[in-house]
Design an enzyme around this catalytic site. Structure first.
Site, PDB file in Angstrom:
ATOM      1  N   ASP A  97      -7.966   1.377   2.004  1.00  0.00           N
ATOM      2  CA  ASP A  97      -7.651   2.345   3.058  1.00  0.00           C
ATOM      3  C   ASP A  97      -8.569   3.555   3.176  1.00  0.00           C
ATOM      4  O   ASP A  97      -8.530   4.237   4.189  1.00  0.00           O
ATOM      5  CB  ASP A  97      -6.186   2.808   2.904  1.00  0.00           C
ATOM      6  CG  ASP A  97      -5.602   3.330   4.221  1.00  0.00           C
ATOM      7  OD1 ASP A  97      -6.176   3.002   5.281  1.00  0.00           O
ATOM      8  OD2 ASP A  97      -4.605   4.067   4.199  1.00  0.00           O
ATOM      9  N   ASP A 112       1.573  -1.300   4.426  1.00  0.00           N
ATOM     10  CA  ASP A 112       2.045  -0.026   3.886  1.00  0.00           C
ATOM     11  C   ASP A 112       3.505  -0.139   3.438  1.00  0.00           C
ATOM     12  O   ASP A 112       4.361  -0.549   4.220  1.00  0.00           O
ATOM     13  CB  ASP A 112       1.946   1.065   4.956  1.00  0.00           C
ATOM     14  CG  ASP A 112       0.506   1.399   5.302  1.00  0.00           C
ATOM     15  OD1 ASP A 112      -0.398   0.759   4.733  1.00  0.00           O
ATOM     16  OD2 ASP A 112       0.281   2.280   6.155  1.00  0.00           O
ATOM     17  N   HIS A 143       0.846  -1.205   0.000  1.00  0.00           N
ATOM     18  CA  HIS A 143       0.000   0.000   0.000  1.00  0.00           C
ATOM     19  C   HIS A 143       0.877   1.249   0.000  1.00  0.00           C
ATOM     20  O   HIS A 143       1.591   1.517   0.958  1.00  0.00           O
ATOM     21  CB  HIS A 143      -0.920  -0.020   1.220  1.00  0.00           C
ATOM     22  CG  HIS A 143      -1.842   1.154   1.283  1.00  0.00           C
ATOM     23  ND1 HIS A 143      -2.863   1.347   0.380  1.00  0.00           N
ATOM     24  CD2 HIS A 143      -1.891   2.228   2.123  1.00  0.00           C
ATOM     25  CE1 HIS A 143      -3.507   2.467   0.669  1.00  0.00           C
ATOM     26  NE2 HIS A 143      -2.937   3.026   1.720  1.00  0.00           N
ATOM     27  N   HIS A 175      -6.543   9.525  -0.208  1.00  0.00           N
ATOM     28  CA  HIS A 175      -7.219   9.449   1.095  1.00  0.00           C
ATOM     29  C   HIS A 175      -6.409  10.036   2.252  1.00  0.00           C
ATOM     30  O   HIS A 175      -6.842   9.914   3.404  1.00  0.00           O
ATOM     31  CB  HIS A 175      -7.665   8.006   1.381  1.00  0.00           C
ATOM     32  CG  HIS A 175      -6.561   7.004   1.314  1.00  0.00           C
ATOM     33  ND1 HIS A 175      -6.277   6.296   0.170  1.00  0.00           N
ATOM     34  CD2 HIS A 175      -5.657   6.602   2.229  1.00  0.00           C
ATOM     35  CE1 HIS A 175      -5.253   5.493   0.395  1.00  0.00           C
ATOM     36  NE2 HIS A 175      -4.852   5.659   1.640  1.00  0.00           N
ATOM     37  N   ASP A 230       0.907   5.147  -0.151  1.00  0.00           N
ATOM     38  CA  ASP A 230       0.174   6.415  -0.081  1.00  0.00           C
ATOM     39  C   ASP A 230       0.916   7.491  -0.859  1.00  0.00           C
ATOM     40  O   ASP A 230       2.082   7.756  -0.558  1.00  0.00           O
ATOM     41  CB  ASP A 230       0.060   6.876   1.382  1.00  0.00           C
ATOM     42  CG  ASP A 230      -0.844   5.976   2.191  1.00  0.00           C
ATOM     43  OD1 ASP A 230      -2.005   5.790   1.781  1.00  0.00           O
ATOM     44  OD2 ASP A 230      -0.393   5.453   3.230  1.00  0.00           O
TER      45      ASP A 230
END
Ligand SMILES: [Zn+2]
Length: 1149
Positions: free
Chosen positions: A249, A388, A135, A528, A137
Site C-alpha cells: 500500500d 483492507d 491489510h 503510510h 492500517d
C-alpha cells in the site's frame, strides 16, 4: 451482526471493451560498457591485491595491544568517486521509453488484451499460490486503537481460529503494532495456537515491521527503527526472523527499502503501487520480477529479489488476473446475503461454489490465473487474496477458504487443466519460484533493475505527489521526534555505561520503558497514512498527541541524562532519579499542535544562568547558537569563566506587529562530539569579567506607522540596498519585497543570481494524496512589503513580510547568515519560512517557494531518497506538472554540467520540482477543501502555523580530475553532508534550574563531558547508538553489562566539490581508525557485527561478501578484529561498553 465493510483506497476503474495496446517497447538497451568493465575489473583486482597484502601484514604483525577484540575500521580504496552499477533496467531510461499515453487496454484497462495459446503449461504445469492476507492500517479513517478494538483484534483471533480448522489454509500478517497489541489481550491458548501455526508454516509474518512504512517521506533512520522495533519484538515473542517483505500500500516505492531489507537479512520483497505505465512496460517483457540493485553498487552485494504486482490494486478484483469484473466474482465476501454490504461494481456477483457450477467457476478463475501468469517468466504464480481489514469474522474467513478449497480440489483433480492451486504463504511462493528458476538452469533470466518508483500514478493524470507535502507541520514534528529519540538514545547509552561503572544502573533503566514507548510512537507514525498526512483529522490528532507525549518524555529524560553526566557538583551518587532534577530543556513543547516555544534564560541582576549544550553528533560542532533573554545588558561566559563575544538583537514576531519584547542572544560555541559543554549567561553588573553583548543594528524598509523601533536598538530607514554577509558569503535582496536576489562566495568570487519567489498553485482536484493544479503557480508577492534587517557581527538577518494578494500575508521569511569562526554554518544561508494557511481565503491553494538561478541545468535535477541517497530526476514534458514533483525528504540540488551546484537542505520532508532550467521549487503547505477520491473522504483543512527551515548552499566544482562520466551518481559534497547533519541533528540546550552560582559552587561544577578520545572522520556517521533491548535484557542484567547497538554509515560524497582544508576534518579513507581508540575510556569489551535489524550476527545473511572472494566492497568484513566498510554502506554492531572506576574518578576530578 454485519461486519463493517472495509473501505479501500481505490476508485472505480470503468471497464470497457478490449482494445489491445499496440505498443510494445523494445528491451532496454544495455550500452556498450565493455571497456569500462575491463578497467573496473583491473581496479578491483588491484584493490583486492592491496587489501590482501594489508590483511596479511596485520595477521603477521598483529594488532597493537589487541588483548581484547579491537574494532578497526579500514577502508578499501574503492569508491573514490562512486560509479554507476551495471543493470539491465534503469528506471530513468525506462521513463524515457514510455510514452505515457494511457491507452485503453480493454478489460485490463491499463494493460492489454492478454492472450495465451494453452500449450504454455504442457511441460510444466502452472503452480498457483493463493495468499490470504488482511491489510490493517495502524490508523487511517480510525485511530490505531479504534481499528484494533473494532477490527484487527477480531481479525487476528479469526485467523487463528480459521487456520486451526484446516492445515491447507494459510495466511500472512504484516503489522507488528497490531500483533503486539493483540498479544497483550490474547488468551494463553490463543497464543499457543498462534505459535503452532507459525511453526508449521500455515501463518507467516511478512516484513514484521511495526508498520508498513511510507517510502517517500520517511527517513532511513526512522525506517531502520520501525522495522527493528517490530522485528525484535517478533523474534523475542514469536521466535521468528522474517525473510520476505510485503509492501502493498505505500504510494510509490524507494530503493532505500531494498537496501535496508537486504542488510536486514531479507531474501525477497514485494511491491504494488507503481505507475500504471511502468507496470505495463515491465509486464510486456515479463520483467515484473527483478533483482533490485542500488544504483551505486558495483559489486552486486545489494541485490534483492523483488516481485511487483501487475494491476491497479491489491484487492481481490485486481489480483486474480487482468479482468476485475471476473476476479470480483471470486471475492466471496461480496456474496449477496452474507452480511457484507460490499458488492461487485461490475454487475456480476460472486456465486457459492456448488457441484453444479464448480467446473465453470474453476475454469473461469483458472483462465484469469493463466492470463496473469503470462506476465511473469515462470510457471509459478502469486495470487494475493485479501483487502483492507478482511477476515474479521470466522463466517467471512470460512466463506473464502471453503469456496476456494472447492475450486482448488476441482482443478487439482483434473490433470488436463495442467495446474496445481493451493493456499500459500509468501515464503511458499518465493521458494517455489526460485526453485523453478534454479531447475530451469539459466533459461529464466531475472533482470536486474536500479532506480525508484516515484512519482506514483494509479490512473489517468492522477499523480500521488500531494502527500509529499500534506500536513507539513506533522512531517516536521516527525523529524523533531527522530532527532530527539536519537539524541536521547545516545545519552542513555552513555549514562548507563557511567552509572553501571558506579554500580548504579537504576536511573537509565527506569526510563527504558519510556524510550521504548517513544520509539514505538515514531515507528507508528512511519505508517503510510501517518507521516504521509493522509489520515482523518482525529487520527492525525491521535498521532500528534502520541508524538507530543513521547517528546516530553525524551526531553525530560535528556535533562536528567545531562545531570548524570555532569553531576550536581561533581559528587558521586548522581545516578539516582531523585537527584537529577537539575536541568530543564530550553525548548518547551506546550501542545501537540503548536511549534515548541523557547524558554527565557533566567537572567536577573544578581543571578547567573548556567546552561549546558548537548551535541548528539559524532563530530565536534562549532556553531553560533541562540537563546532568548529578557534584557539586552547581558553577557556570556565560557566554562572556565572567560568572556565570550555575543550579540543581542530583537526577537521579531511572526505577525506584522513586530517586536515581542524579548531579545535574541547569539554567541559561538564549540561542543565536543556526543558531549556536553557549559556556558553562563550573566549581566554586566553580576560579573566583572563579563563582556557586554554587542547590540545589533536595525534597518527597516517600507515601515508603516504601526512599526516602532524597540529600545535600546537604533533603527535606520535610509539604507539603499538590502544585503547581509558573513566572512564566506554575501546575500543580496530586493529592496522592493525583501526576497533573495543574489549570492556571492567571498573567497572564490563565485556568484549566482538567485531569484526567490513565494507563489501558489490553485487547484480543483488536489486532495491529501493527489496534487492536481490548474496551470502553473502564480507569485503572491507584490512590491512594498515590510523588510527588517538585523545586523551584528555574529548573525545577520533579513526578515521579509511580503505584501501579498492576501492580507495578512500567509507567509513571512527570515534569511540569515552566521559569522562564526571555522563553522559549517558560515557557508550557508538559513531560510525560515513561517507559513499560516489558516484561513478559508487560502482554500485550494498550495504554497511554494521558488528559486530561479542562472545555473544552466536543462531538465535535470537531483533529490534524495529517505535521506540516504540521491538520485537524478528528469523533468519530462510528456508527464503533467504534478507528475514532475518528487519527494524531498531532506535534500534537492541543481548542478551545472561541470560547475556550480545549488543545494536546498531541508529539516523535514516536502515535495520538490524543477520545472524550468535552473529553477527549483519546494511546496511549503497546502490547504484543500476536496476529497480526492481515494477513500479518505475529506480534504485537508487542519493546517497549523509552522516554520519550514532550509539551509541553502552554493558550491563550485574544484575538480581537477578528468571529466566525470555523465552516469556517475551525484552525491552531496562532504560540506553538504555536514550541513545536513547539523540541520537534522541539532544541539539541545538545557537550563540549570534556579541555583546560586557562587565562585565556590562554580569551581566544583563539572562543566564539560567529552566521551570520545579522538575525532570521527567526517564521512562516518553514527546513525544510532542505543541500548539494544532496554526492556528484557536489562531488567535481568541490571547491574551487569548492557548490550549496546551501534549503527554507522560511511557516507558517499562527491570529491569534486571538496576543497581540501576547507573543513578541519579527516576522511574515512585517510587512515584507519579504531573504535576502541575513538571511545577512549569507554572500553569496547566485545563486539559482534550485526544486520541492521539486530537479528542476524552472521554477515552472510545480509549480502556482505568476504574480500578474499570474488566480490568485494559491500558492507563490513570482520576478521580478527579487522573491519572494512565501503562508501554508502550502513552497518550495525552489538557492543559491550564499560568503564572502570579509575577513569571515572579521573573524570570527576
Ligand atoms: Zn494501507
Amino acid at each position: 451482526m454485519a461486519a463493517p465493510s472495509a473501505t479501500s483506497r481505490r476508485g472505480n476503474l470503468m471497464q470497457k471493451l478490449a482494445s489491445p495496446s499496440a505498443k510494445s517497447k523494445g528491451k532496454i538497451r544495455r550500452r556498450g560498457r565493455l571497456f569500462q568493465e575491463v578497467i573496473l575489473k583491473q581496479i578491483r583486482l588491484l584493490v583486492l591485491f592491496a587489501l590482501a597484502i594489508f590483511v596479511i601484514a596485520i595477521f603477521k604483525v598483529g594488532l597493537p595491544g589487541a588483548l581484547q577484540p579491537t574494532l578497526r575500521l579500514i577502508t578499501p580504496t574503492i569508491g573514490f568517486n562512486l560509479s554507476e552499477s551495471q543493470v539491465d533496467i534503469k528506471m530513468n531510461e525506462l521513463y524515457d521509453a514510455i510514452e505515457f499515453k494511457d491507452l485503453d487496454g480493454g478489460a485490463w484497462k491499463q494493460g492489454w488484451n492478454v492472450q495465451y495459446t494453452g500449450n504454455e503449461w504442457d511441460k510444466h504445469k502452472l503452480r498457483v499460490f493463493v495468499v490470504p492476507h488482511s491489510h490493517n492500517d495502524p490508523g487511517w479513517l480510525r485511530t490505531v486503537e479504534e481499528y484494533y478494538q473494532e477490527r484487527s483484534r477480531r481479525i487476528l483471533s479469526t485467523i487463528v481460529q480459521a487456520l486451526k480448522k484446516d492445515k491447507e489454509r494459510k495466511f500472512i500478517w504484516e503489522e507488528m503494532s497490531y500483533l503486539e497489541r493483540w498479544w497483550r489481550d490474547a488468551s494463553e491458548a490463543e497464543k499457543r495456537d498462534f505459535l503452532t501455526l507459525v511453526k508449521n508454516g500455515q501463518l507467516e509474518i511478512v516484513g514484521g515491521g511495526w508498520v508498513m512504512n511510507d517510502e517517500a517521506n520517511s527517513h532511513y533512520y526512522a525506517i531502520i527503527e520501525q522495522i527493528t522495533e517490530g522485528n525484535l519484538w517478533l523474534k523475542d515473542t514469536v521466535g521468528v526472523v522474517p525473510r520476505n517483505a510485503w509492501a502493498i500500500d505505500p504510494f510509490g516505492h524507494s530503493p532505500t527499502m531494498a537496501y535496508l531489507l537486504r542488510r536486514m537479512g531479507f531474501d525477497n520483497m514485494l511491491i504494488q503501487r507503481t505507475h500504471y505505465e511502468v507496470k505495463k512496460i515491465l509486464a510486456q517483457k515479463q520483467n515484473l520480477e527483478f533483482i533490485w540493485r542500488q544504483s551505486w553498487d558495483n559489486f552486486n552485494t545489494t541485490d534483492i529479489f523483488c516481485h511487483m504486482m501487475p494491476f491497479y490494486s491489491y484487492d481481490i478484483p485486481h489480483t486474480c488476473g487482468p479482468e476485475p469484473a471476473i476476479c470480483c466474482q471470486f471475492d466471496f465476501w461480496r456474496l449477496p446475503g452474507f452480511g457484507s454490504a460490499l458488492r461487485c461494481p461490475w454487475r456480476y456477483d460472486p456465486q457459492q461454489i456448488t457441484i453444479e457450477n464448480v467446473q465453470e467457476r474453476s475454469e473461469t478463475l483458472l483462465d484469469q490465473y493463466r492470463k496473469k501468469a503470462t506476465l511473469y517468466k515462470t510457471n509459478t504464480l502469486l495470487v494475493p487474496l485479501g483487502d483492507d481489514f478482511r477476515y474479521i469474522t470466522i463466517a467471512e474467513a470460512d466463506l473464502q477458504f471453503e469456496n476456494y478449497q472447492k475450486i482448488f480440489n476441482y482443478i487439482n483433480t483434473h490433470p488436463k487443466l495442467k495446474a496445481e492451486v493451493q493456499f500459500g504463504t509468501l515464503q511458499d511462493y518465493f521458494t517455489a519460484v526460485k526453485d523453478e528458476i534454479d531447475a530451469r538452469k539459466g533459461k529464466v533470466k531475472v533482470p536486474s533493475l536500479s532506480g525508484d518508483f516515484f512519482t506514483y500514478a494509479d490512473r489517468v493524470q492522477d499523480y500521488w505527489s500531494g502527500y509529499y507535502v500534506s500536513r507539513p507541520f506533522y512531517k516536521s514534528v516527525d523529524r523533531i521526534l527522530e532527532e530527539t529519540l536519537r539524541a536521547a538514545d545516545v545519552l542513555s547509552s552513555l549514562s548507563l555505561a557511567y552509572c553501571q561503572a558506579m554500580g548504579q544502573g537504576h536511573f537509565p533503566l527506569s526510563i527504558s520503558e519510556k524510550l521504548t514507548a517513544a520509539r514505538r510512537t515514531l515507528a507508528l507514525f512511519q505508517h503510510h497514512d501517518g507521516i504521509t498526512g493522509t489520515a482523518k483529522n482525529h487520527v492525525v490528532v491521535d498521532y500528534a498527541r502520541k508524538m507530543h507525549s513521547a517528546l516530553l518524555d525524551l526531553q525530560e529524560f535528556m535533562a536528567k541524562g545531562v545531570g548524570v553526566l555532569l553531576g550536581r557538583d561533581g559528587s558521586q551518587g548522581m545516578c539516582r532519579d531523585a537527584d537529577l532534577d537539575i536541568f530543564i530543556p530550553e525548548k518547551e513543547q506546550r501542545s501537540h499542535d503548536v511549534l515548541p516555544v523557547r524558554r527565557l534564560a533566567d537572567v536577573v541582576s544578581d543571578h547567573v544562568q548556567r546552561l549546558v549544550i548537548y551535541n548528539p553528533l559524532e563530530e565536534e560542532v562549532k556553531q553560533v547558537v541562540m537563546v532568548l533573554v529578557e534584557r539586552t545588558d547581558v553577557c556570556v561566559l565560557g566554562a572556565d569563566w572567560e568572556p565570550i563575544v555575543s550579540q543581542v538583537s530583537p526577537e521579531w514576531g511572526n505577525t506584522r506587529e513586530m517586536a515581542t519584547g524579548k531579545h535574541r542572544l547569539h554567541w559561538q560555541v564549540q561542543v565536543p562530539p556526543l558531549g556536553l559543554q557549559t556556558f553562563f549567561i550573566s549581566t554586566s553588573e553580576a560579573s566583572h569579567s563579563c563582556k557586554a553583548a554587542e547590540v545589533a543594528q536595525i534597518e527597516v524598509f517600507h515601515a508603516t506607522d504601526s512599526f516602532s523601533c524597540p529600545s535600546p536598538y537604533k533603527c535606520t530607514h535610509t539604507a539603499e540596498k538590502v544585503e547581509i554577509q558573513s566572512q564566506h558569503i554575501t546575500l543580496a535582496f530586493s529592496v522592493q519585497d525583501g526576497l533573495l536576489q543574489g549570492w556571492k562566495n567571498q573567497r572564490t568570487s563565485m556568484e549566482a543570481s538567485l531569484q526567490e519567489d513565494i507563489a501558489f498553485y490553485s487547484s480543483r482536484g488536489s486532495g491529501a494524496y493527489l496534487f492536481k493544479p490548474l496551470g502553473e503557480a502564480s507569485s503572491m508577492v507584490s512590491p512594498g512589503g515590510l523588510i527588517i534587517v538585523t545586523k551584528g557581527s555574529l548573525m545577520q538577518e533579513v526578515l521579509s513580510h511580503p505584501k501579498s494578494i492576501w492580507s495578512p500575508s500567509p507567509a513571512s521569511r527570515r534569511a540569515r547568515v552566521y559569522n562564526g569562526v571555522d563553522t559549517v554554518q558560515g557557508y550557508i544561508a538559513e531560510m525560515v519560512y513561517h507559513v499560516e494557511l489558516l484561513d478559508n481565503v487560502y482554500n485550494d491553494k498550495e504554497l511554494i517557494v521558488r528559486f530561479k538561478t542562472d545555473l544552466d541545468t536543462g531538465n535535470t535535477f537531483f533529490t534524495d531518497l529517505n535521506g540516504f541517497q540521491t538520485v537524478s530526476r528528469e523533468t519530462r514534458e510528456k508527464i503533467p506538472l504534478q507528475g514532475n514533483y518528487y519527494p524531498m525528504p531532506s535534500l534537492a540540488f541543481l548542478q551545472e554540467p561541470k560547475g556550480r551546484r545549488f543545494s536546498i537542505h531541508s529539516r523535514q520532508a516536502l515535495g520538490v520540482a524543477s520545472l524550468k532550467s535552473g529553477a527549483l521549487e519546494v511546496m511549503l503547505d497546502r490547504r484543500l477543501t476536496r476529497d480526492d477520491d481515494r477513500g479518505l473522504g475529506q480534504g485537508v483543512l487542519d493546517n497549523r502555523p509552522m516554520d519550514v527551515t532550509f539551509h541553502l548552499l552554493l558550491e563550485g566544482n574544484i575538480s581537477s580530475l578528468p571529466r566525470i562520466a555523465a552516469s556517475t551518481p551525484r552525491v552531496p559534497s562532504l560540506l553538504s553532508h555536514l550541513v545536513l547533519s547539523q540541520l537534522s541533528y541539532p544541539m539541545h540546550t538545557f537550563f540549570a534550574k534556579a541555583e546560586n552560582v557562587t565562585d565556590a559552587h562554580r569551581s566544583r561544577l563539572q562543566k564539560t563531558f567529552a566521551p570520545l578520545a579522538m575525532k570521527f572522520p567526517c564521512d562516518l556517521h553514527i546513525v544510532s547508538m542505543k541500548v539494544a533491548k532496554p526492556l528484557d535484557d536489562l531488567s535481568s542484567r541490571a547491574t551487569k553489562k548492557a548490550s549496546y547497538a551501534l549503527t554507522l554509515q560511511r557516507r558517499g560524497w562527491d570529491h569534486s566539490y571538496c576543497r581540501r582544508g576547507q573543513m578541519q576534518c579527516s576522511r574515512f579513507s585517510d587512515k584507519p581508525i579504531s573504535l576502541s581508540d575513538v571511545f577512549g575510556e569507554l572500553q569496547i569489551s566485545t563486539s559482534v557485527l550485526s544486520s541492521l535489524n539486530l537479528l542476524h550476527d552472521a554477515s552472510k545473511d545480509i549480502g556482505q561478501v568476504e574480500p578474499s572472494g570474488r566480490k568485494q566492497g559491500g558492507g563490513f568484513r570482520e576478521s580478527k578484529g579487522l573491519i572494512s566498510m565501503a562508501p554508502m554502506e550502513i552497518q550495525s554492531m552489538k557492543l559491550d561498553l564499560s568503564l572502570d572506576k579509575e577513569s571515572l574518578s579521573l573524570q570527576a576530578g
